[in-house]
Design an enzyme around this catalytic site. Structure first.
Site, short mmCIF file in Angstrom:
data_model
loop_
_atom_site.label_atom_id
_atom_site.label_comp_id
_atom_site.label_asym_id
_atom_site.label_seq_id
_atom_site.Cartn_x
_atom_site.Cartn_y
_atom_site.Cartn_z
N THR A 151 -0.84 -0.35 -4.65
CA THR A 151 -1.78 0.72 -4.86
C THR A 151 -1.26 1.62 -5.62
O THR A 151 -0.08 2.22 -5.34
CB THR A 151 -2.52 1.03 -3.54
OG1 THR A 151 -1.34 1.51 -2.52
CG2 THR A 151 -3.12 -0.09 -2.76
N ASP A 209 0.79 -1.07 -0.20
CA ASP A 209 0.05 -0.09 0.01
C ASP A 209 0.88 1.31 -0.12
O ASP A 209 1.16 1.61 1.11
CB ASP A 209 -0.83 0.17 1.24
CG ASP A 209 -2.03 1.03 0.94
OD1 ASP A 209 -1.87 1.88 0.11
OD2 ASP A 209 -3.06 1.01 1.95
N GLY A 210 1.10 1.85 -1.20
CA GLY A 210 2.00 2.82 -1.35
C GLY A 210 1.47 4.02 -2.04
O GLY A 210 1.82 5.15 -1.90
N LYS A 211 0.16 3.83 -2.68
CA LYS A 211 -0.27 4.83 -3.51
C LYS A 211 0.49 5.67 -4.32
O LYS A 211 0.21 6.87 -4.47
CB LYS A 211 -1.27 5.87 -2.17
CG LYS A 211 -2.08 4.85 -1.58
CD LYS A 211 -3.01 5.68 -0.65
CE LYS A 211 -4.08 4.97 0.09
NZ LYS A 211 -3.57 4.16 1.01
N ARG A 212 1.18 5.03 -5.00
CA ARG A 212 2.25 5.74 -5.91
C ARG A 212 1.79 6.26 -7.25
O ARG A 212 0.67 5.86 -7.82
CB ARG A 212 3.40 4.87 -6.22
CG ARG A 212 4.41 4.28 -4.95
CD ARG A 212 4.89 5.52 -4.34
NE ARG A 212 6.03 5.25 -3.50
CZ ARG A 212 6.15 5.08 -2.21
NH1 ARG A 212 4.92 5.28 -1.65
NH2 ARG A 212 6.90 4.75 -1.50
#
Length: 269
Positions: free
Chosen positions: A116, A88-91
């Site tokens: 993510t 879960d890094g939302k890069r």
């Protein structure tokens, strides 16, 4: 197997739709050694009740180099346990920067099986992530409608629906009729929207964050699943890892309870 196939296999074989989040917060521990031991112990204890594990990169990054070492340990232990790893890094970024993020988190030494990603710099910025996921039998989970209360500032007025349509388009490019490599993040805190997004993205795995500390209930999540009980992962982090302070047994039982609650919701539906 691809990430989607591995998750679906665990869902069917172990009857679990739970994604266990790992958020190792240094403030909860006396030192780094205690944080490391507890995080790995929680991972092992909850694995039988999990379809996948979701390390939150922010908490590992905050630890500096020891955090990256621990992340590699988490990924290695998860694979030994047969657990797919969703980072879960939302890069999200443009051009070569997006390609570097994709290489680091979907193909590097401490890569996960899925990541993510944030689409709000434009749909073209998703391309390096999708290509890396497909090349490595992985997946990306694109933010569609997040679980936080302020999401409507930028995700309202049809924006989430536009992102969902792009996910459906990307997945239509892939052969077959199973779950494809592009999933979607749809907050479990929006139960009234789940059926609509499930229908809009039939080949996307849905990641449903928000169980536990954010107030979402397993009983409300059945519309996110297909009729065979597959297609979504409900995520809980603090409610498992810190279910009763640092009590690993309590974390295991919290995971078991959430798994059972999700199964009960589907059975009732």
């Amino acid at each position: 197997m691809t990430f989607a196939q591995a998750v679906t296999d665990r869902t069917r074989r172990l009857q679990t739709r739970l994604c266990v989040g790992l958020d190792p917060r240094l403030s909860e521990y006396r030192d780094l050694d205690a944080l490391r031991s507890h995080t790995l112990d929680v991972l092992e204890a909850t694995a039988p009740f999990a379809a996948c594990v979701k390390p939150q990169l922010a908490f590992f990054e905050a630890l500096g180099l020891p955090g990256f070492t621990l992340l590699e340990e988490v990924c290695a232990q998860a694979r030994t346990l047969g657990l797919p790893v969703l980072l879960d890094g939302k890069r999200g970024d443009i051009g070569t920067t997006a390609a570097a993020y994709a290489q680091g988190w979907l193909a590097g030494a401490h890569a996960g099986d899925a990541l993510t990603v944030n689409p709000f710099l434009g749909f073209a910025t998703l391309t390096p992530f999708v290509e890396a996921a497909r090349a490595n039998a992985g997946a990306v989970f694109v933010l569609v409608k997040t679980s936080n209360p302020g999401q409507d500032d930028l995700q309202g007025e049809g924006i989430s629906e536009r992102v969902a349509a792009e996910i459906a388009r990307l997945n239509a490019q892939e052969a077959g009729d199973g779950y494809a490599s592009v999933g979607a993040v749809v907050g479990a805190t929006h139960p009234g929207d789940l059926a609509r997004f499930r229908a809009a993205m039939p080949r996307a795995l849905l990641l449903l964050p928000g169980l536990g500390a954010q107030g979402a209930r397993a009983a409300d999540l059945a519309p996110a699943f297909h009729s065979d009980g597959t297609g979504a992962l409900a995520s809980a982090s603090r409610a498992v890892q810190y279910a009763a302070g640092l009590d690993v047994v309590a974390g295991r039982e919290a995971a078991r309870t959430l798994r059972d609650e999700l199964n009960a919701a589907l059975a009732q539906a």
